[in-house]
Write a protein that holds these residues in place. Structure first.
Motif, PDB file in Angstrom:
ATOM      1  N   SER A  17     -10.782   0.596   7.350  1.00  0.00           N
ATOM      2  CA  SER A  17      -9.387   0.678   7.779  1.00  0.00           C
ATOM      3  C   SER A  17      -8.532  -0.362   7.057  1.00  0.00           C
ATOM      4  O   SER A  17      -7.363  -0.108   6.744  1.00  0.00           O
ATOM      5  CB  SER A  17      -9.286   0.493   9.294  1.00  0.00           C
ATOM      6  N   TYR A  18      -9.118  -1.523   6.775  1.00  0.00           N
ATOM      7  CA  TYR A  18      -8.375  -2.564   6.068  1.00  0.00           C
ATOM      8  C   TYR A  18      -8.045  -2.110   4.653  1.00  0.00           C
ATOM      9  O   TYR A  18      -6.904  -2.249   4.184  1.00  0.00           O
ATOM     10  CB  TYR A  18      -9.187  -3.850   6.042  1.00  0.00           C
ATOM     11  N   VAL A  19      -9.035  -1.570   3.950  1.00  0.00           N
ATOM     12  CA  VAL A  19      -8.803  -1.091   2.589  1.00  0.00           C
ATOM     13  C   VAL A  19      -7.829   0.081   2.593  1.00  0.00           C
ATOM     14  O   VAL A  19      -6.956   0.180   1.720  1.00  0.00           O
ATOM     15  CB  VAL A  19     -10.132  -0.695   1.926  1.00  0.00           C
ATOM     16  N   ALA A  20      -7.944   0.959   3.595  1.00  0.00           N
ATOM     17  CA  ALA A  20      -6.998   2.077   3.692  1.00  0.00           C
ATOM     18  C   ALA A  20      -5.575   1.559   3.867  1.00  0.00           C
ATOM     19  O   ALA A  20      -4.619   2.105   3.289  1.00  0.00           O
ATOM     20  CB  ALA A  20      -7.390   2.991   4.855  1.00  0.00           C
ATOM     21  N   GLY A  21      -5.423   0.499   4.656  1.00  0.00           N
ATOM     22  CA  GLY A  21      -4.101  -0.108   4.808  1.00  0.00           C
ATOM     23  C   GLY A  21      -3.580  -0.689   3.511  1.00  0.00           C
ATOM     24  O   GLY A  21      -2.390  -0.582   3.199  1.00  0.00           O
ATOM     25  N   LEU A  22      -4.471  -1.322   2.739  1.00  0.00           N
ATOM     26  CA  LEU A  22      -4.063  -1.853   1.436  1.00  0.00           C
ATOM     27  C   LEU A  22      -3.572  -0.743   0.518  1.00  0.00           C
ATOM     28  O   LEU A  22      -2.555  -0.888  -0.168  1.00  0.00           O
ATOM     29  CB  LEU A  22      -5.233  -2.595   0.784  1.00  0.00           C
ATOM     30  N   VAL A  23      -4.310   0.356   0.497  1.00  0.00           N
ATOM     31  CA  VAL A  23      -3.907   1.491  -0.343  1.00  0.00           C
ATOM     32  C   VAL A  23      -2.537   2.006   0.075  1.00  0.00           C
ATOM     33  O   VAL A  23      -1.667   2.264  -0.778  1.00  0.00           O
ATOM     34  CB  VAL A  23      -4.955   2.616  -0.264  1.00  0.00           C
ATOM     35  N   LEU A  24      -2.317   2.141   1.375  1.00  0.00           N
ATOM     36  CA  LEU A  24      -1.026   2.630   1.867  1.00  0.00           C
ATOM     37  C   LEU A  24       0.100   1.685   1.460  1.00  0.00           C
ATOM     38  O   LEU A  24       1.159   2.132   0.980  1.00  0.00           O
ATOM     39  CB  LEU A  24      -1.075   2.773   3.385  1.00  0.00           C
ATOM     40  N   PHE A  25      -0.102   0.387   1.642  1.00  0.00           N
ATOM     41  CA  PHE A  25       0.922  -0.583   1.264  1.00  0.00           C
ATOM     42  C   PHE A  25       1.191  -0.539  -0.238  1.00  0.00           C
ATOM     43  O   PHE A  25       2.345  -0.636  -0.675  1.00  0.00           O
ATOM     44  CB  PHE A  25       0.496  -1.992   1.673  1.00  0.00           C
ATOM     45  N   ASP A  26       0.135  -0.404  -1.040  1.00  0.00           N
ATOM     46  CA  ASP A  26       0.308  -0.343  -2.491  1.00  0.00           C
ATOM     47  C   ASP A  26       1.106   0.897  -2.900  1.00  0.00           C
ATOM     48  O   ASP A  26       1.964   0.836  -3.801  1.00  0.00           O
ATOM     49  CB  ASP A  26      -1.054  -0.346  -3.183  1.00  0.00           C
ATOM     50  N   LEU A  27       0.829   2.013  -2.249  1.00  0.00           N
ATOM     51  CA  LEU A  27       1.575   3.241  -2.546  1.00  0.00           C
ATOM     52  C   LEU A  27       3.055   3.085  -2.196  1.00  0.00           C
ATOM     53  O   LEU A  27       3.938   3.490  -2.965  1.00  0.00           O
ATOM     54  CB  LEU A  27       0.976   4.412  -1.761  1.00  0.00           C
ATOM     55  N   LEU A  28       3.334   2.483  -1.051  1.00  0.00           N
ATOM     56  CA  LEU A  28       4.727   2.296  -0.635  1.00  0.00           C
ATOM     57  C   LEU A  28       5.449   1.321  -1.558  1.00  0.00           C
ATOM     58  O   LEU A  28       6.625   1.542  -1.899  1.00  0.00           O
ATOM     59  CB  LEU A  28       4.772   1.783   0.804  1.00  0.00           C
ATOM     60  N   CYS A  29       4.759   0.254  -1.976  1.00  0.00           N
ATOM     61  CA  CYS A  29       5.376  -0.700  -2.900  1.00  0.00           C
ATOM     62  C   CYS A  29       5.734  -0.035  -4.224  1.00  0.00           C
ATOM     63  O   CYS A  29       6.825  -0.249  -4.768  1.00  0.00           O
ATOM     64  CB  CYS A  29       4.425  -1.867  -3.156  1.00  0.00           C
ATOM     65  N   ALA A  30       4.811   0.772  -4.733  1.00  0.00           N
ATOM     66  CA  ALA A  30       5.057   1.439  -6.012  1.00  0.00           C
ATOM     67  C   ALA A  30       6.193   2.449  -5.899  1.00  0.00           C
ATOM     68  O   ALA A  30       7.046   2.546  -6.791  1.00  0.00           O
ATOM     69  CB  ALA A  30       3.784   2.124  -6.483  1.00  0.00           C
ATOM     70  N   LEU A  31       6.203   3.214  -4.809  1.00  0.00           N
ATOM     71  CA  LEU A  31       7.277   4.196  -4.619  1.00  0.00           C
ATOM     72  C   LEU A  31       8.624   3.495  -4.508  1.00  0.00           C
ATOM     73  O   LEU A  31       9.607   3.899  -5.149  1.00  0.00           O
ATOM     74  CB  LEU A  31       7.002   5.022  -3.367  1.00  0.00           C
ATOM     75  N   GLY A  32       8.679   2.430  -3.719  1.00  0.00           N
ATOM     76  CA  GLY A  32       9.936   1.690  -3.573  1.00  0.00           C
ATOM     77  C   GLY A  32      10.385   1.068  -4.882  1.00  0.00           C
ATOM     78  O   GLY A  32      11.575   1.120  -5.224  1.00  0.00           O
ATOM     79  N   ALA A  33       9.443   0.474  -5.643  1.00  0.00           N
ATOM     80  CA  ALA A  33       9.799  -0.147  -6.921  1.00  0.00           C
ATOM     81  C   ALA A  33      10.308   0.881  -7.917  1.00  0.00           C
ATOM     82  O   ALA A  33      11.281   0.632  -8.642  1.00  0.00           O
ATOM     83  CB  ALA A  33       8.588  -0.876  -7.491  1.00  0.00           C
ATOM     84  N   GLY A  34       9.664   2.058  -7.952  1.00  0.00           N
ATOM     85  CA  GLY A  34      10.112   3.107  -8.866  1.00  0.00           C
ATOM     86  C   GLY A  34      11.505   3.589  -8.543  1.00  0.00           C
ATOM     87  O   GLY A  34      12.342   3.777  -9.442  1.00  0.00           O
ATOM     88  N   LEU A  35      11.783   3.787  -7.265  1.00  0.00           N
ATOM     89  CA  LEU A  35      13.119   4.254  -6.862  1.00  0.00           C
ATOM     90  C   LEU A  35      14.174   3.182  -7.117  1.00  0.00           C
ATOM     91  O   LEU A  35      15.299   3.491  -7.533  1.00  0.00           O
ATOM     92  CB  LEU A  35      13.098   4.646  -5.388  1.00  0.00           C
TER      93      LEU A  35
END
Length: 479
Positions: A17-35
């Motif tokens: 669950s911890y690693v899954a949370g890291l993946v989710l946060f990384d995806l959101l950071c990348a999406l936000g940075a791209g936009l």
């Protein structure tokens, strides 16, 4: 030999669950940075045809970013909560992504907008680091309450095993909880059932079975002659079947990082230990950094200095500063400057209070020292009394980070090993400051200072300076 008894296995689902949370946060950071990068760079032409490739790239960036972090080892279980190594792998992923983008753009002859790249990639890296830092701190809080721990079976001699158990308990944020100990055959004959309240599970040869029985995720092997290369290899084969992690602690407990490398020589994996860099270009850089930072801090903090000086004078009319002789690098003495926190003539009262010393070593410490003034107690709590030592740093007598500056009478009682602290300049802060301050035992303070001397780097200095803010704000261990 005491029978191996089953113990409650710690939960392992938290790692997934911890690693899954890291993946989710990384995806959101990348999406936000791209936009953000697309909006800022093409704010006046978001609907233009030339902007379309960047919109598609911004939408694909989350998956690409997660892939690069995965390839850099940013999701590896062994780096969960480690800190520096986790952040380094995120930074490597960012650099690799930037290089890959440049190579692909050159290969397909695409004129990549530099403004988009220079905005998007730094944002995604720093946002990822910030969220991972916050998540790591949350993990440390959970570990302090006993959650998210990794069960460890220790393989080694009784004394070394007890020392490792105590270290893991003192530094619980590492997430290591010893659930059992395996001893050599001759120590099993002593009839020990427990070591530091941890059960003895059997001999070295039964370590793999013991780890499986108690549900341990890691087996830690301490340096001992009975566990030679052949036995260690056989243990690794047995642990491989259950995917149990194997870690080996060398005899050089306080030497780590860039100083140690494994090099194959004549078919043997030899551990090479480099000498610490006590002189040379890196030390020169440290000196320049210390002095420049100290001068800048003195300028910026000058209003605070005047306010604190007024408070000290208003309380009892005594002098603002307290000067005391301390020992620096190589045993040279120098005057250290502090804001006065005790009554005038406090040194003369020290002998009468010697019997009330609460420290277990050569230091003199009291939680409720009657010589401390009311303003002084507040200054000590937040380490504001140490700020005038920035003058010592600017003069080159001290460093921003280093061992605690000792008194001459303390140095006179040093043993041979403890004098190793004097090969570097003493520091305004150090590992002792961020690890408990006055609450530390004498042995622990010495161990931390020696660890700093052996593993110094400018990166470590910056980490300690960063952690000092948290230690000072909490005010823990200051008296």
């Amino acid at each position: 030999m005491p029978a191996i008894r089953a113990l409650p296995a710690p939960p392992k689902a938290w790692t997934r669950s911890y690693v899954a949370g890291l993946v989710l946060f990384d995806l959101l950071c990348a999406l936000g940075a791209g936009l953000i990068g697309t909006t800022v760079r093409f704010h006046g032409a978001l609907t233009a045809a030339t902007t379309l490739p960047y919109l598609w790239f911004s939408l694909a960036l989350p998956a690409v970013w997660a892939l690069f972090i995965y390839l850099s080892g940013g999701y590896a279980r062994r780096f969960i909560g480690v800190g520096t190594e986790e952040y380094r792998r995120v930074a490597v992923a960012g650099l690799t992504l930037a290089a890959s983008a440049a190579i692909v753009a050159y290969a397909v002859k695409f004129d990549l907008a530099r403004g988009y790249v220079l905005l998007t990639l730094p944002v995604v890296v720093f946002a990822t680091l910030a969220l991972r830092y916050a998540r790591r701190k949350a993990l440390h809080r959970r570990r302090r309450s006993g959650e998210c721990m990794n069960g460890v079976v220790v393989v080694g001699h009784r004394v070394a095993a007890g020392d490792l158990i105590r270290r893991f308990r003192d530094e619980v944020y590492h997430g290591m909880r010893v659930v059992g100990v395996c001893l050599p055959e001759h120590e099993l004959g002593e009839g020990l059932a427990e070591i530091e309240d941890c059960p003895v599970l059997g001999s070295f040869r039964g370590a793999a079975d013991a780890a499986a029985l108690v549900g341990a995720g890691t087996v830690a092997v301490l340096a001992c002659p009975e566990m030679d290369g052949v036995e260690l290899r056989r243990l690794a084969w047995r642990l491989e079947k259950t995917d149990t992690e194997l870690i080996v602690a060398s005899a050089l407990m306080e030497v780590a990082g860039p100083r140690t490398t494994i090099r194959p020589v004549a078919g043997l994996p030899l551990l090479h230990v480099e000498h610490p860099e006590l002189v040379g270009a890196r030390r020169l850089l440290k000196g320049v950094f210390d002095r420049c930072a100290a001068v800048l801090a003195l300028i910026l903090l000058s209003p605070l200095f005047m306010a604190l000086a007024a408070l000290i004078r208003m309380e009892d009319g005594g002098p603002v500063f307290f000067t005391q002789t301390r020992v620096g690098r190589g045993g040279s003495e120098f005057p250290v400057y502090k804001f006065r926190t005790m009554v005038v003539g406090a040194d003369a009262l020290k002998a009468a209070l010697r019997s009330r010393n609460e420290h277990d070593g050569v230091l003199f410490k009291m939680r409720r020292d009657p010589r401390v003034t009311s303003v002084g107690a507040w200054l000590r709590r937040y380490s504001l009394d140490e700020l005038p030592q920035l003058v010592n740093v600017a003069r080159g007598e001290m460093s921003l980070v280093g061992p605690r500056p000792p008194l001459p009478e303390e140095v006179a009682r040093y043993g041979h090993d403890v004098r190793r602290r004097l090969v570097v300049k003493p520091g305004l802060t150090g590992l002792w400051q961020v690890s408990g301050r006055s609450d530390l035992s004498w042995e622990e303070s010495v161990r931390l200072d020696l660890r700093y001397v052996e593993n110094w780097s400018l990166t470590l200095d910056i980490q300690i300076l960063w952690k000092t803010w948290s230690a000072v704000i909490r005010g823990a261990g200051a008296y």
